[in-house]
Design an enzyme around this catalytic site. Sequence first.
Site: not given
Length: 169
Positions: A117, A133
């Site tokens: 991330d 995402d």
Amino acid sequence: MINSSRWNLIFWIVCFALLDQGSKWLAKAYLSPGVSVPIIPGVFQLSLAFNTGAAFSLLRHQPQLLSAFTSVLFIVLLTYALSRRQLAKGEPLAMALILGGALGNLVDRLTTGRVTDYFDVVAIHYPIFNVADSFIFVGVILMIVTVFRSAPANDSTAGTNAHEPPAQS
């Protein structure tokens, strides 16, 4: 044999997964854990982080269970998308975004046991996320809009004035 619309869906799923994997490669190549790069100071920054869990770190202590669940869910959704004879307008893009994002994160889980991330919205203290995402989020919103737009009208008031109750028999 898979018809051209199904090949098109598979093509876009792979493209979205590759975009995600490419962005994660760039994040790992140019960012360091614990060092944030402000893009819009106080609002948005790039921060390299690794998540062994699902959204909001759910199941972070059970990565094998999460990988198995994600794999099964991906196969079920892909089978559903490919088995449909006719997809509603907007549904192929929504499915490609959801499945491409899911595949991108699944590749991370299966190869490293964690998801990379790097998007960090500090203004609202939102969890750090990635391109996959984002694809999943946008795909789900598009799918919801598609479902509501293609929902059949309520037949009980068909042919009547909207301000009058349906005729009694």
